[in-house]
Motif scaffolding. Structure first.
Motif, PDB file in Angstrom:
ATOM      1  N   VAL A   1       0.865  -1.176   0.000  1.00  0.00           N
ATOM      2  CA  VAL A   1       0.000   0.000   0.000  1.00  0.00           C
ATOM      3  C   VAL A   1       0.898   1.221   0.000  1.00  0.00           C
ATOM      4  O   VAL A   1       1.724   1.394   0.901  1.00  0.00           O
ATOM      5  CB  VAL A   1      -0.937   0.010   1.224  1.00  0.00           C
ATOM      6  N   ASN A   2       0.780   2.033  -1.047  1.00  0.00           N
ATOM      7  CA  ASN A   2       1.630   3.221  -1.221  1.00  0.00           C
ATOM      8  C   ASN A   2       3.106   2.854  -1.136  1.00  0.00           C
ATOM      9  O   ASN A   2       3.924   3.575  -0.565  1.00  0.00           O
ATOM     10  CB  ASN A   2       1.273   4.280  -0.180  1.00  0.00           C
ATOM     11  N   GLY A   3       3.458   1.681  -1.714  1.00  0.00           N
ATOM     12  CA  GLY A   3       4.849   1.254  -1.794  1.00  0.00           C
ATOM     13  C   GLY A   3       5.390   0.568  -0.562  1.00  0.00           C
ATOM     14  O   GLY A   3       6.552   0.146  -0.554  1.00  0.00           O
ATOM     15  N   GLN A   4       4.588   0.420   0.472  1.00  0.00           N
ATOM     16  CA  GLN A   4       5.034  -0.213   1.711  1.00  0.00           C
ATOM     17  C   GLN A   4       4.365  -1.581   1.869  1.00  0.00           C
ATOM     18  O   GLN A   4       3.165  -1.723   1.659  1.00  0.00           O
ATOM     19  CB  GLN A   4       4.686   0.663   2.918  1.00  0.00           C
ATOM     20  N   ASP A   5       5.165  -2.577   2.274  1.00  0.00           N
ATOM     21  CA  ASP A   5       4.630  -3.920   2.458  1.00  0.00           C
ATOM     22  C   ASP A   5       3.508  -3.949   3.492  1.00  0.00           C
ATOM     23  O   ASP A   5       3.638  -3.371   4.574  1.00  0.00           O
ATOM     24  CB  ASP A   5       5.735  -4.873   2.920  1.00  0.00           C
ATOM     25  N   ARG A   6       2.431  -4.638   3.163  1.00  0.00           N
ATOM     26  CA  ARG A   6       1.355  -4.921   4.110  1.00  0.00           C
ATOM     27  C   ARG A   6       1.196  -6.433   4.305  1.00  0.00           C
ATOM     28  O   ARG A   6       1.009  -6.908   5.408  1.00  0.00           O
ATOM     29  CB  ARG A   6       0.034  -4.330   3.619  1.00  0.00           C
ATOM     30  N   GLN A   7       1.208  -7.154   3.189  1.00  0.00           N
ATOM     31  CA  GLN A   7       1.064  -8.600   3.228  1.00  0.00           C
ATOM     32  C   GLN A   7       2.173  -9.233   2.398  1.00  0.00           C
ATOM     33  O   GLN A   7       2.461  -8.768   1.298  1.00  0.00           O
ATOM     34  CB  GLN A   7      -0.306  -9.028   2.675  1.00  0.00           C
ATOM     35  N   ARG A   8       2.787 -10.291   2.918  1.00  0.00           N
ATOM     36  CA  ARG A   8       3.810 -11.018   2.164  1.00  0.00           C
ATOM     37  C   ARG A   8       3.906 -12.428   2.721  1.00  0.00           C
ATOM     38  O   ARG A   8       4.136 -12.624   3.908  1.00  0.00           O
ATOM     39  CB  ARG A   8       5.161 -10.310   2.226  1.00  0.00           C
ATOM     40  N   SER A   9       3.697 -13.413   1.864  1.00  0.00           N
ATOM     41  CA  SER A   9       3.715 -14.803   2.295  1.00  0.00           C
ATOM     42  C   SER A   9       3.978 -15.680   1.072  1.00  0.00           C
ATOM     43  O   SER A   9       4.491 -15.200   0.063  1.00  0.00           O
ATOM     44  CB  SER A   9       2.381 -15.166   2.962  1.00  0.00           C
TER      45      SER A   9
ATOM     46  N   GLY B   1      -1.829  -9.886   7.709  1.00  0.00           N
ATOM     47  CA  GLY B   1      -1.456  -8.518   7.400  1.00  0.00           C
ATOM     48  C   GLY B   1      -2.586  -7.665   6.869  1.00  0.00           C
ATOM     49  O   GLY B   1      -2.355  -6.527   6.429  1.00  0.00           O
ATOM     50  N   VAL B   2      -3.826  -8.180   6.891  1.00  0.00           N
ATOM     51  CA  VAL B   2      -4.953  -7.375   6.410  1.00  0.00           C
ATOM     52  C   VAL B   2      -5.089  -6.122   7.272  1.00  0.00           C
ATOM     53  O   VAL B   2      -4.851  -6.149   8.476  1.00  0.00           O
ATOM     54  CB  VAL B   2      -6.257  -8.188   6.415  1.00  0.00           C
ATOM     55  N   ALA B   3      -5.446  -5.020   6.630  1.00  0.00           N
ATOM     56  CA  ALA B   3      -5.555  -3.745   7.344  1.00  0.00           C
ATOM     57  C   ALA B   3      -6.382  -2.782   6.509  1.00  0.00           C
ATOM     58  O   ALA B   3      -6.742  -3.065   5.360  1.00  0.00           O
ATOM     59  CB  ALA B   3      -4.165  -3.161   7.624  1.00  0.00           C
TER      60      ALA B   3
ATOM     61  N   LYS C   1      -9.212   6.599   1.067  1.00  0.00           N
ATOM     62  CA  LYS C   1      -9.221   7.228  -0.248  1.00  0.00           C
ATOM     63  C   LYS C   1      -7.838   7.775  -0.585  1.00  0.00           C
ATOM     64  O   LYS C   1      -7.177   8.383   0.251  1.00  0.00           O
ATOM     65  CB  LYS C   1     -10.242   8.359  -0.285  1.00  0.00           C
ATOM     66  N   GLY C   2      -7.417   7.543  -1.818  1.00  0.00           N
ATOM     67  CA  GLY C   2      -6.114   8.007  -2.275  1.00  0.00           C
ATOM     68  C   GLY C   2      -5.035   6.953  -2.195  1.00  0.00           C
ATOM     69  O   GLY C   2      -3.969   7.111  -2.820  1.00  0.00           O
ATOM     70  N   ASP C   3      -5.246   5.885  -1.438  1.00  0.00           N
ATOM     71  CA  ASP C   3      -4.239   4.829  -1.331  1.00  0.00           C
ATOM     72  C   ASP C   3      -4.100   4.072  -2.648  1.00  0.00           C
ATOM     73  O   ASP C   3      -5.094   3.824  -3.353  1.00  0.00           O
ATOM     74  CB  ASP C   3      -4.608   3.832  -0.231  1.00  0.00           C
ATOM     75  N   THR C   4      -2.870   3.683  -2.961  1.00  0.00           N
ATOM     76  CA  THR C   4      -2.586   2.838  -4.118  1.00  0.00           C
ATOM     77  C   THR C   4      -2.188   1.457  -3.638  1.00  0.00           C
ATOM     78  O   THR C   4      -1.268   1.318  -2.825  1.00  0.00           O
ATOM     79  CB  THR C   4      -1.464   3.424  -4.985  1.00  0.00           C
ATOM     80  N   LEU C   5      -2.878   0.428  -4.119  1.00  0.00           N
ATOM     81  CA  LEU C   5      -2.632  -0.954  -3.732  1.00  0.00           C
ATOM     82  C   LEU C   5      -1.998  -1.679  -4.910  1.00  0.00           C
ATOM     83  O   LEU C   5      -2.543  -1.669  -6.028  1.00  0.00           O
ATOM     84  CB  LEU C   5      -3.937  -1.654  -3.341  1.00  0.00           C
ATOM     85  N   THR C   6      -0.854  -2.297  -4.670  1.00  0.00           N
ATOM     86  CA  THR C   6      -0.162  -3.070  -5.693  1.00  0.00           C
ATOM     87  C   THR C   6       0.093  -4.462  -5.143  1.00  0.00           C
ATOM     88  O   THR C   6       0.752  -4.611  -4.106  1.00  0.00           O
ATOM     89  CB  THR C   6       1.166  -2.420  -6.088  1.00  0.00           C
ATOM     90  N   GLY C   7      -0.450  -5.461  -5.820  1.00  0.00           N
ATOM     91  CA  GLY C   7      -0.316  -6.828  -5.326  1.00  0.00           C
ATOM     92  C   GLY C   7       0.189  -7.754  -6.399  1.00  0.00           C
ATOM     93  O   GLY C   7       0.078  -7.466  -7.601  1.00  0.00           O
TER      94      GLY C   7
END
Length: 231
Positions: free
Chosen positions: A163-171, A206-208, A212-218
């Motif tokens: 989210v916005n270039g920062q890891d949230r979920q990784r497995s 890691g769900v969170a 508005k405005g956030d960019t999600l890249t998965g």
């Protein structure tokens, strides 16, 4: 034949390497299918699998190399991301054995199961169905489908969300409690799977919340990544 209202257009997802598209029939989702995510939701162990559905209009189909927009949904103040490997069914069937499941898979994609967590939790407290938390419009963004023969070893692939270039979920997909084949076996015992069905296989820990405005890249290693912005 005439209709009293205009029939909806067929919902479809792009397919990597072709102009053809994958028509969506149903969207099945596997709940709490990574152990660490189950723990963060207050559960433990290898419980029997359970499933919920989303409507076809939950799809937000994102082309390769593109970014789509998802509107922040109504009624919620706690919209959560859940990154998932998605399985696209190309051959239907009922009572499919896990050993035969691979023959029914057309391909794989990266998807998001977006969740109105506050509404879901309130329904859980009341012992009521929590469709309102999961099955709303544009709640299932998905990237292009990679045919199975081109997808590599998805069952051991890394899966991640930033989210916005920062890891949230990784497995890793190998940490699924119920494997892809086992999920297909269980699903096809309850429903007759059809060509065009999508199976969202579950999300790691890691769900969170997003705003508005956030960019999600998965992504899932070997598949086209997925990018959306919350608008």
């Amino acid at each position: 034949m005439s209709f009293v209202v205009t029939p909806p257009a067929t919902v479809s997802v792009p397919v990597v390497g072709t102009q053809d598209r994958f028509p969506v029939h149903r969207i099945y989702c596997v709940g709490r299918n990574y152990e660490e995510h189950a723990k963060e939701m207050g559960f433990t162990g290898r419980e029997p699998p359970f499933f919920f559905l989303k409507p076809a209009d939950a799809i937000v189909a994102v082309d390769a190399g593109s970014q789509a927009s998802m509107p922040y949904p109504s009624l919620t103040h706690n919209l959560h991301h859940e990154i998932e490997l998605v399985v696209a069914i190309g051959k239907g069937g009922k009572n499919i054995l896990a050993a035969d499941a691979q023959h029914h898979i057309f391909g794989y994609a990266v998807g998001l199961d977006m969740t109105r967590r506050d509404l879901q939790n309130e329904m859980k407290k009341q012992g009521r169905p929590w469709c309102i938390g999961k099955a709303f419009e544009q709640s299932a963004p998905i990237g292009p489908i990679t045919p199975a023969a081109q997808a590599g070893d998805v069952e051991h692939a890394e899966i991640y969300l930033q989210v916005n270039g920062q890891d949230r979920q990784r497995s890793h997909v190998s940490k699924l409690i119920w494997s892809i084949a086992e999920s297909i076996e269980h699903l096809s015992a309850a429903w007759e799977l059809q060509p065009g069905d999508l199976i969202y296989t579950g999300t790691p820990e890691g769900v969170a919340a997003v705003v508005k405005g956030d960019t999600l890249t998965g992504g899932v290693a070997g598949l086209e990544p997925l990018s959306i912005q919350i608008s």
